[in-house]
Design a protein around this motif. Structure first.
Motif, PDB file in Angstrom:
ATOM      1  N   MET A  42       0.840  -1.204   0.000  1.00  0.00           N
ATOM      2  CA  MET A  42       0.000   0.000   0.000  1.00  0.00           C
ATOM      3  C   MET A  42       0.868   1.243   0.000  1.00  0.00           C
ATOM      4  N   ILE A  43       0.575   2.157  -0.905  1.00  0.00           N
ATOM      5  CA  ILE A  43       1.276   3.436  -0.964  1.00  0.00           C
ATOM      6  C   ILE A  43       0.431   4.514  -0.286  1.00  0.00           C
ATOM      7  N   LEU A  44       1.065   5.343   0.535  1.00  0.00           N
ATOM      8  CA  LEU A  44       0.417   6.564   1.032  1.00  0.00           C
ATOM      9  C   LEU A  44       1.091   7.732   0.327  1.00  0.00           C
ATOM     10  N   VAL A  45       0.319   8.477  -0.460  1.00  0.00           N
ATOM     11  CA  VAL A  45       0.922   9.563  -1.245  1.00  0.00           C
ATOM     12  C   VAL A  45       0.143  10.856  -1.036  1.00  0.00           C
ATOM     13  N   GLY A  46       0.835  11.966  -1.229  1.00  0.00           N
ATOM     14  CA  GLY A  46       0.193  13.267  -1.134  1.00  0.00           C
ATOM     15  C   GLY A  46       1.254  14.317  -0.895  1.00  0.00           C
ATOM     16  N   PRO A  47       0.874  15.588  -1.040  1.00  0.00           N
ATOM     17  CA  PRO A  47       1.851  16.671  -0.901  1.00  0.00           C
ATOM     18  C   PRO A  47       2.357  16.804   0.526  1.00  0.00           C
ATOM     19  N   SER A  48       3.447  17.525   0.681  1.00  0.00           N
ATOM     20  CA  SER A  48       4.013  17.775   2.007  1.00  0.00           C
ATOM     21  C   SER A  48       2.942  18.335   2.936  1.00  0.00           C
ATOM     22  N   GLY A  49       2.875  17.795   4.147  1.00  0.00           N
ATOM     23  CA  GLY A  49       1.921  18.285   5.134  1.00  0.00           C
ATOM     24  C   GLY A  49       0.546  17.631   5.073  1.00  0.00           C
ATOM     25  N   CYS A  50       0.346  16.644   4.164  1.00  0.00           N
ATOM     26  CA  CYS A  50      -0.988  16.042   4.011  1.00  0.00           C
ATOM     27  C   CYS A  50      -1.290  15.029   5.113  1.00  0.00           C
ATOM     28  N   GLY A  51      -0.293  14.674   5.913  1.00  0.00           N
ATOM     29  CA  GLY A  51      -0.545  13.776   7.040  1.00  0.00           C
ATOM     30  C   GLY A  51      -0.039  12.369   6.859  1.00  0.00           C
ATOM     31  N   LYS A  52       0.698  12.104   5.760  1.00  0.00           N
ATOM     32  CA  LYS A  52       1.108  10.711   5.503  1.00  0.00           C
ATOM     33  C   LYS A  52       2.117  10.194   6.532  1.00  0.00           C
ATOM     34  N   SER A  53       3.087  11.025   6.932  1.00  0.00           N
ATOM     35  CA  SER A  53       4.043  10.548   7.951  1.00  0.00           C
ATOM     36  C   SER A  53       3.356  10.347   9.291  1.00  0.00           C
ATOM     37  N   THR A  54       2.436  11.244   9.611  1.00  0.00           N
ATOM     38  CA  THR A  54       1.703  11.109  10.874  1.00  0.00           C
ATOM     39  C   THR A  54       0.933   9.792  10.884  1.00  0.00           C
ATOM     40  N   LEU A  55       0.297   9.458   9.773  1.00  0.00           N
ATOM     41  CA  LEU A  55      -0.451   8.197   9.699  1.00  0.00           C
ATOM     42  C   LEU A  55       0.491   7.001   9.869  1.00  0.00           C
ATOM     43  N   LEU A  56       1.635   7.035   9.186  1.00  0.00           N
ATOM     44  CA  LEU A  56       2.601   5.939   9.310  1.00  0.00           C
ATOM     45  C   LEU A  56       3.112   5.820  10.753  1.00  0.00           C
ATOM     46  N   ARG A  57       3.374   6.967  11.364  1.00  0.00           N
ATOM     47  CA  ARG A  57       3.893   6.974  12.742  1.00  0.00           C
ATOM     48  C   ARG A  57       2.841   6.469  13.738  1.00  0.00           C
ATOM     49  N   MET A  58       1.575   6.712  13.441  1.00  0.00           N
ATOM     50  CA  MET A  58       0.530   6.139  14.295  1.00  0.00           C
ATOM     51  C   MET A  58       0.490   4.618  14.142  1.00  0.00           C
ATOM     52  N   ILE A  59       0.679   4.137  12.915  1.00  0.00           N
ATOM     53  CA  ILE A  59       0.656   2.686  12.698  1.00  0.00           C
ATOM     54  C   ILE A  59       1.790   2.015  13.473  1.00  0.00           C
ATOM     55  N   VAL A  60       2.984   2.618  13.394  1.00  0.00           N
ATOM     56  CA  VAL A  60       4.149   1.985  14.039  1.00  0.00           C
ATOM     57  C   VAL A  60       4.176   2.244  15.548  1.00  0.00           C
ATOM     58  N   GLY A  61       3.389   3.230  15.997  1.00  0.00           N
ATOM     59  CA  GLY A  61       3.273   3.468  17.436  1.00  0.00           C
ATOM     60  C   GLY A  61       4.141   4.603  17.952  1.00  0.00           C
ATOM     61  N   LEU A  62       4.685   5.401  17.041  1.00  0.00           N
ATOM     62  CA  LEU A  62       5.529   6.523  17.452  1.00  0.00           C
ATOM     63  C   LEU A  62       4.708   7.778  17.713  1.00  0.00           C
ATOM     64  N   GLU A  63       3.419   7.699  17.463  1.00  0.00           N
ATOM     65  CA  GLU A  63       2.527   8.852  17.627  1.00  0.00           C
ATOM     66  C   GLU A  63       1.227   8.324  18.235  1.00  0.00           C
ATOM     67  N   ASP A  64       0.725   8.997  19.253  1.00  0.00           N
ATOM     68  CA  ASP A  64      -0.547   8.559  19.852  1.00  0.00           C
ATOM     69  C   ASP A  64      -1.698   8.768  18.878  1.00  0.00           C
ATOM     70  N   ILE A  65      -2.715   7.913  19.015  1.00  0.00           N
ATOM     71  CA  ILE A  65      -3.915   8.016  18.187  1.00  0.00           C
ATOM     72  C   ILE A  65      -4.930   8.872  18.949  1.00  0.00           C
ATOM     73  N   SER A  66      -5.481   9.904  18.304  1.00  0.00           N
ATOM     74  CA  SER A  66      -6.483  10.740  18.994  1.00  0.00           C
ATOM     75  C   SER A  66      -7.812  10.000  19.084  1.00  0.00           C
ATOM     76  N   SER A  67      -8.239   9.384  17.970  1.00  0.00           N
ATOM     77  CA  SER A  67      -9.417   8.515  18.013  1.00  0.00           C
ATOM     78  C   SER A  67      -9.396   7.585  16.813  1.00  0.00           C
ATOM     79  N   GLY A  68     -10.238   6.552  16.883  1.00  0.00           N
ATOM     80  CA  GLY A  68     -10.270   5.543  15.821  1.00  0.00           C
ATOM     81  C   GLY A  68      -9.651   4.250  16.310  1.00  0.00           C
ATOM     82  N   ASP A  69      -9.625   3.263  15.422  1.00  0.00           N
ATOM     83  CA  ASP A  69      -9.097   1.945  15.770  1.00  0.00           C
ATOM     84  C   ASP A  69      -8.023   1.506  14.807  1.00  0.00           C
ATOM     85  N   LEU A  70      -7.009   0.845  15.353  1.00  0.00           N
ATOM     86  CA  LEU A  70      -5.941   0.296  14.534  1.00  0.00           C
ATOM     87  C   LEU A  70      -5.758  -1.170  14.901  1.00  0.00           C
TER      88      LEU A  70
END
Ligand code: ADP
Ligand code: ADP
Length: 226
Positions: free
Chosen positions: A33-61
């Motif tokens: 799966m590719i996550l793509v989009g311009p700088s600042g679109c949130g792709k690194s934040t999403l990846l970091r939530m998956i790996v656990g380096l960033e807390d999840i505000s809400s939702g399920d993983l």
């Protein structure tokens, strides 16, 4: 190996517009799966939530059928391959690949078996006694993947792994990563802002814009219907 289920994930930093805003993506076991989009679109934040380096505000993983929202990174059994590969310059290729096994206190025979299997898969057998400083960018990338393979992780996570390379090497590495991912059949999430990588590497592409999932489709579908 495992599927990754992202359900209504939200990440808020302070009071502003959410960095990741109600994103849902089901990644199949073995899918690229590719996550793509311009700088600042949130792709690194999403990846970091998956790996656990960033807390999840809400939702399920979920990874496989385990809900991992509150698990520490070390308990998620994922392998992140960073942009700078994070290799230890003073250790040989062998010891760089063996590193997670040493941390896990595996015995020497098992370390040797797993390192040699990974080296064979990655065609690094001839380079095991070299130091990272003497390797090409492509070889260093494979060492970083070797470290992920020996951990027998459920998935690979890549954060713009090719963005520091020149165009020629980037092309070679695209081919290489794609080939290895197919060979290993390992679930992979790959963040990039590069359209060519997005359209050539993955099974499916998730397009993010200002934290919102705009499109989720195969490269073919995106090509026919941009
Ligand atoms: P991308 O990887 O697509 O470039 P990011 O996930 O890094 O985007 O960032 C998404 C948004 O979240 C951006 O607006 C960014 O400024 C903001 N952001 C990222 N990290 C932080 C943080 N630690 N604190 C506050 N805002 C952040
Ligand atoms: P320690 O276990 O001594 O704290 P580390 O800080 O290197 O060692 O790693 C902590 C845990 O994080 C490891 O046990 C491993 O499960 C996980 N981990 C290490 N490197 C990665 C990585 N690249 N991607 C994902 N998880 C990792």
């Amino acid at each position: 190996m495992a599927s990754i289920s992202i359900q209504h994930l939200v990440k808020k930093y302070g009071d502003g517009f959410p960095a990741v805003n109600d994103v849902s993506i089901d990644i199949a076991d073995g899918e690229f799966m590719i996550l793509v989009g311009p700088s600042g679109c949130g792709k690194s934040t999403l990846l970091r939530m998956i790996v656990g380096l960033e807390d999840i505000s809400s939702g399920d993983l979920k990874i496989g059928d385990r809900r991992v929202n509150d698990l520490a990174p070390r308990d998620r059994n994922l392998a992140m391959v960073f942009q700078n590969y994070a290799l230890y310059p003073h250790l040989t290729v062998y010891e760089n690949i063996a590193f997670p096994l040493r941390l896990a206190k595996k015995d020497n025979a098992e370390v040797d078996k797993l390192v040699k299997e990974a080296a064979a898969t990655l065609e690094l057998e001839e380079h095991l006694q070299r130091k990272p400083g003497n390797l090409s960018g492509g070889q260093r990338q494979r060492v970083a993947m070797g470290r992920a393979i020996v951990r027998q992780a459920d998935a690979f996570l890549f954060d713009e792994p090719l963005s520091n390379l020149d165009a020629k090497l980037r092309g070679q590495m695209r081919t290489e990563i794609s080939r290895l991912q197919k060979k290993l059949g390992i679930t992979t999430v790959y963040v990039t802002h590069d359209q060519t990588e997005a359209m050539t590497l993955g099974d499916r592409v998730a397009v993010l814009k200002r934290g919102i999932l705009q499109q989720l489709a195969t490269p073919r579908e995106l090509y026919d219907n941009p």
